[in-house]
Write a protein that holds these residues in place. Sequence first.
Motif, mmCIF file in Angstrom:
data_model
loop_
_atom_site.group_PDB
_atom_site.id
_atom_site.type_symbol
_atom_site.label_atom_id
_atom_site.label_comp_id
_atom_site.label_asym_id
_atom_site.label_seq_id
_atom_site.Cartn_x
_atom_site.Cartn_y
_atom_site.Cartn_z
ATOM 1 N N ALA A 73 0.851 -1.388 -0.047
ATOM 2 C CA ALA A 73 -0.007 -0.025 -0.125
ATOM 3 C C ALA A 73 0.839 0.979 -0.006
ATOM 4 C CB ALA A 73 -0.806 0.197 1.206
ATOM 5 N N ALA A 74 1.982 1.286 0.713
ATOM 6 C CA ALA A 74 2.822 2.315 0.651
ATOM 7 C C ALA A 74 3.379 2.678 -0.499
ATOM 8 C CB ALA A 74 3.859 2.237 1.785
ATOM 9 N N LYS A 75 4.025 1.636 -1.190
ATOM 10 C CA LYS A 75 4.370 1.747 -2.423
ATOM 11 C C LYS A 75 3.742 2.016 -3.613
ATOM 12 C CE LYS A 75 8.651 0.924 -1.357
ATOM 13 N NZ LYS A 75 9.636 2.046 -0.920
ATOM 14 N N LEU A 76 2.496 1.484 -3.653
ATOM 15 C CA LEU A 76 1.448 1.775 -4.599
ATOM 16 C C LEU A 76 0.903 3.170 -4.640
ATOM 17 C CD1 LEU A 76 -0.372 -1.669 -4.675
ATOM 18 C CD2 LEU A 76 1.061 -0.615 -6.422
ATOM 19 N N SER A 77 0.861 3.630 -3.159
ATOM 20 C CA SER A 77 0.272 5.001 -3.009
ATOM 21 C C SER A 77 1.260 5.900 -3.476
ATOM 22 C CB SER A 77 0.249 5.205 -1.505
ATOM 23 O OG SER A 77 -0.908 4.475 -0.821
ATOM 24 N N GLU A 78 2.634 5.599 -3.397
ATOM 25 C CA GLU A 78 3.513 6.606 -3.828
ATOM 26 C C GLU A 78 3.307 6.899 -5.432
ATOM 27 O OE1 GLU A 78 7.523 5.699 -2.649
ATOM 28 O OE2 GLU A 78 7.054 5.678 -0.477
ATOM 29 N N MET A 79 3.184 5.844 -6.160
ATOM 30 C CA MET A 79 2.910 5.585 -7.439
ATOM 31 C C MET A 79 1.832 6.436 -7.936
ATOM 32 S SD MET A 79 4.160 1.540 -7.868
ATOM 33 C CE MET A 79 4.091 1.414 -9.559
ATOM 34 N N VAL A 80 0.941 6.424 -7.559
ATOM 35 C CA VAL A 80 -0.110 7.181 -8.005
ATOM 36 C C VAL A 80 -0.464 8.525 -7.080
ATOM 37 C CG1 VAL A 80 -1.371 5.496 -9.100
ATOM 38 C CG2 VAL A 80 -1.947 5.917 -6.858
ATOM 39 N N ALA A 81 0.475 9.001 -6.377
ATOM 40 C CA ALA A 81 0.480 10.158 -5.556
ATOM 41 C C ALA A 81 -0.852 10.193 -4.677
ATOM 42 C CB ALA A 81 0.390 11.358 -6.527
ATOM 43 N N ILE A 82 -1.361 9.297 -4.074
ATOM 44 C CA ILE A 82 -2.418 9.197 -3.144
ATOM 45 C C ILE A 82 -1.989 10.194 -2.124
ATOM 46 C CG2 ILE A 82 -3.549 8.100 -1.466
ATOM 47 C CD1 ILE A 82 -4.294 6.845 -4.058
ATOM 48 N N GLY A 83 -3.089 11.012 -1.726
ATOM 49 C CA GLY A 83 -2.676 12.037 -0.743
ATOM 50 C C GLY A 83 -2.131 13.515 -1.206
ATOM 51 N N LYS A 84 -1.969 13.617 -2.549
ATOM 52 C CA LYS A 84 -1.050 14.551 -3.108
ATOM 53 C C LYS A 84 -1.974 15.722 -3.514
ATOM 54 C CE LYS A 84 2.906 13.081 -2.076
ATOM 55 N NZ LYS A 84 3.812 13.419 -0.882
ATOM 56 N N GLY A 85 -3.447 15.341 -3.665
ATOM 57 C CA GLY A 85 -4.427 16.201 -3.997
ATOM 58 C C GLY A 85 -5.007 15.803 -5.157
ATOM 59 N N CYS A 86 -6.321 16.312 -5.521
ATOM 60 C CA CYS A 86 -6.961 16.051 -6.865
ATOM 61 C C CYS A 86 -6.146 16.257 -8.022
ATOM 62 C CB CYS A 86 -8.476 16.602 -6.914
ATOM 63 S SG CYS A 86 -9.449 16.323 -8.364
ATOM 64 N N ASP A 87 -6.050 15.056 -8.853
ATOM 65 C CA ASP A 87 -5.530 15.261 -10.228
ATOM 66 C C ASP A 87 -6.437 15.217 -11.243
ATOM 67 O OD1 ASP A 87 -5.725 12.747 -10.220
ATOM 68 O OD2 ASP A 87 -3.837 12.181 -10.572
ATOM 69 N N SER A 88 -7.482 15.041 -10.911
ATOM 70 C CA SER A 88 -8.476 14.940 -12.145
ATOM 71 C C SER A 88 -9.192 16.379 -12.733
ATOM 72 C CB SER A 88 -9.937 14.420 -11.538
ATOM 73 O OG SER A 88 -10.746 14.313 -12.672
ATOM 74 N N THR A 89 -8.748 16.690 -14.048
ATOM 75 C CA THR A 89 -9.169 17.780 -14.688
ATOM 76 C C THR A 89 -10.694 17.615 -15.068
ATOM 77 O OG1 THR A 89 -8.164 17.121 -16.726
ATOM 78 C CG2 THR A 89 -6.976 18.439 -15.444
ATOM 79 N N LEU A 90 -11.277 16.582 -14.986
ATOM 80 C CA LEU A 90 -12.705 16.191 -15.258
ATOM 81 C C LEU A 90 -13.433 17.309 -14.551
ATOM 82 C CD1 LEU A 90 -12.793 12.513 -14.968
ATOM 83 C CD2 LEU A 90 -12.819 13.618 -16.845
ATOM 84 N N PRO A 91 -14.513 17.883 -15.056
ATOM 85 C CA PRO A 91 -15.628 18.809 -14.472
ATOM 86 C C PRO A 91 -16.088 18.383 -13.205
ATOM 87 C CG PRO A 91 -16.476 18.094 -16.758
ATOM 88 C CD PRO A 91 -15.035 17.575 -16.382
ATOM 89 N N ALA A 92 -16.709 19.267 -12.411
ATOM 90 C CA ALA A 92 -17.132 18.616 -11.252
ATOM 91 C C ALA A 92 -18.502 18.299 -11.536
ATOM 92 C CB ALA A 92 -17.077 19.849 -10.272
#
Length: 92
Positions: A73-92
Amino acid sequence: MSAPLKPPYGDPCNGCGRCCQEMACALSRDLLKSLKTPCIALEHAEGRYWCGLIREPHKYLGISHPWANTILAAKLSEMVAIGKGCDSTLPA
């Protein structure tokens, strides 16, 4: 299922699940060999969405040792930047 509204890009993730419903992330593509949407590892609990690959990697990766969850979980979280903020540019 209820979930919070999508936060603005860059704001902390609130578990809206929007990104995982609209596209497969690199982990899903590479580890689960899936392009399906919503992501096959998307889980709903406690009024929000969670990444199952982060919560219980052994379940999705076919590993019979749940003790590996903490390390994975720790390694996979780093790989997708979990906890670094919303990275979706999709409209709300």
